[in-house]
Scaffold this active site. Structure first.
Site, PDB file in Angstrom:
ATOM      1  N   ARG A  56       0.821  -1.204   0.000  1.00  0.00           N
ATOM      2  CA  ARG A  56       0.000   0.000   0.000  1.00  0.00           C
ATOM      3  C   ARG A  56       0.860   1.262   0.000  1.00  0.00           C
ATOM      4  NH1 ARG A  56      -3.214   2.583   4.651  1.00  0.00           N
ATOM      5  NH2 ARG A  56      -4.575   4.019   3.565  1.00  0.00           N
ATOM      6  N   HIS A  60       1.027   4.447  -2.654  1.00  0.00           N
ATOM      7  CA  HIS A  60       0.837   5.828  -2.215  1.00  0.00           C
ATOM      8  C   HIS A  60       2.027   6.686  -2.654  1.00  0.00           C
ATOM      9  CE1 HIS A  60      -2.543   5.857   0.947  1.00  0.00           C
ATOM     10  NE2 HIS A  60      -2.638   4.724   0.271  1.00  0.00           N
ATOM     11  N   ASN A  89      -2.731   9.550   4.185  1.00  0.00           N
ATOM     12  CA  ASN A  89      -1.628   8.655   4.527  1.00  0.00           C
ATOM     13  C   ASN A  89      -1.571   8.351   6.030  1.00  0.00           C
ATOM     14  OD1 ASN A  89      -0.649   8.359   1.925  1.00  0.00           O
ATOM     15  ND2 ASN A  89       0.704  10.137   2.069  1.00  0.00           N
ATOM     16  N   HIS A 189      -5.879  -6.328  -3.506  1.00  0.00           N
ATOM     17  CA  HIS A 189      -6.833  -6.334  -2.395  1.00  0.00           C
ATOM     18  C   HIS A 189      -7.013  -7.722  -1.802  1.00  0.00           C
ATOM     19  CE1 HIS A 189     -10.963  -4.531  -0.999  1.00  0.00           C
ATOM     20  NE2 HIS A 189     -10.015  -4.337  -0.110  1.00  0.00           N
TER      21      HIS A 189
END
Length: 322
Positions: A56, A60, A89, A189
């Site tokens: 993740r 980002h 974040n 996911h």
């Protein structure tokens, strides 16, 4: 915070990979791959949440300003409100930051001043994906670390989970990613979890009828105190939450996806056939995911004088916001 939407959108970031090579550190830091691999194994074995957390964080970082480790910079007297401080974040995994710090420390002992933090993030992410059952893909190296980290760029780049499929596809294809790339990347996911606030509108005050009743009932129980305890979360994949596989796609076809965007993937005529294919054929998913990850890993990279090799991943070398 949720994973899938963040995996889907890649803003105006050029593919700048001409100077990256697979053997970039062969002469200057021959133990690069070994150091990353050993740290990843030790950390993931102790903390299984490391893999989804770093995956993740990798996204980002890359979608905001390119894969340049700008997300690692901590705020200080010289650097105010960095990417790391942005609200979107706020829930990034502490274990993700920790594994990069550990690897960087070992790199500085083995080959000081040679290995960039951005290369460490890219390599460690690939190794973690592979360690939890996902596909192997090549990681070209030679990125430099950014000299800028600004939370405002995060707010301008990261979408919310309220987007329509038209909006998602439009943003994604505008950056030279296909709809197939988009669906494949959403398969990330299959590991990790999503905080309750990201899907609370599907279970409170009434249940979204497109959500599987048994899943909805379980989520209402898990998330009942989510407004008080913001850490409340549910696994993204109810079948095999710690294994990178194609279960996510099987789940969304049965109403077992947490987010409304998961549901949209399963019903939109542009994406449903791909979801169905991946649900039936894990190797097809793995092949496409690997190809898409190679594309993501070179988004907006800095090379040459456009960046630096940081001495510490959480600080610019001059410790002054450029």
């Amino acid at each position: 915070m949720a994973y899938p939407i963040l995996f889907l959108i890649f803003l105006c970031l050029p593919l700048s990979s001409a100077k990256l090579t697979l053997k970039y550190y062969n002469a200057t830091c021959p133990d690069f791959e070994k150091i990353v691999r050993e740290n990843v194994f030790n950390k993931q074995s102790a903390v299984p949440a490391t893999a989804p957390g770093l995956l993740r964080m990798f996204f980002h970082d890359c979608i905001t300003d390119g894969c340049d480790a700008s997300i690692l910079i901590a705020s200080s007297a010289y650097n105010h409100h960095t990417e790391r401080d942005a609200e979107l974040n706020a829930a990034l995994s502490g274990d993700a930051f920790d594994i990069i710090s550990r690897i960087k420390n070992d790199m500085e002992l083995a080959c000081p001043g040679i290995v960039s933090c951005s290369d460490i993030v890219a390599q460690a992410t690939r190794d973690l994906v592979k360690m939890v059952g996902g596909p192997y893909y090549n990681v070209r190296l030679g990125r430099k670390d950014s000299k800028v980290s600004d939370a405002k760029r995060v707010d301008a780049s990261l979408p919310t989970t309220k987007m329509t499929m038209d909006q998602i596809i439009e943003k994604f294809t505008a950056k030279k990613f296909s709809i197939r790339d988009m669906v494949a990347l959403t398969g990330a996911h299959t590991i990790g979890f999503t905080h309750c606030k990201e899907f609370s509108d599907r279970i409170y005050p009434t249940v979204d009828p497109t959500l599987h009743p048994k899943l909805a009932a379980g989520l209402r129980q898990i998330c009942q105190n989510y407004t008080v305890d913001t850490s409340m979360a549910a696994f993204n994949d109810v079948r095999s939450p710690s294994t990178f596989d194609n279960a996510f796609f099987k789940n969304v076809l049965k109403g077992l996806g947490l987010l409304r965007t998961d549901y949209l993937l399963s019903v939109d005529p542009r994406t449903r056939p791909i979801v169905e294919e991946y649900a039936k054929d894990q190797q097809a998913f793995f092949k496409d995911f690997a190809k898409a990850m190679e594309k993501v890993s070179v988004l907006g990279v800095k090379t040459g004088h456009k960046g630096e090799v940081r001495n510490r991943c959480d600080q610019f070398n001059n410790n002054i916001h450029a």
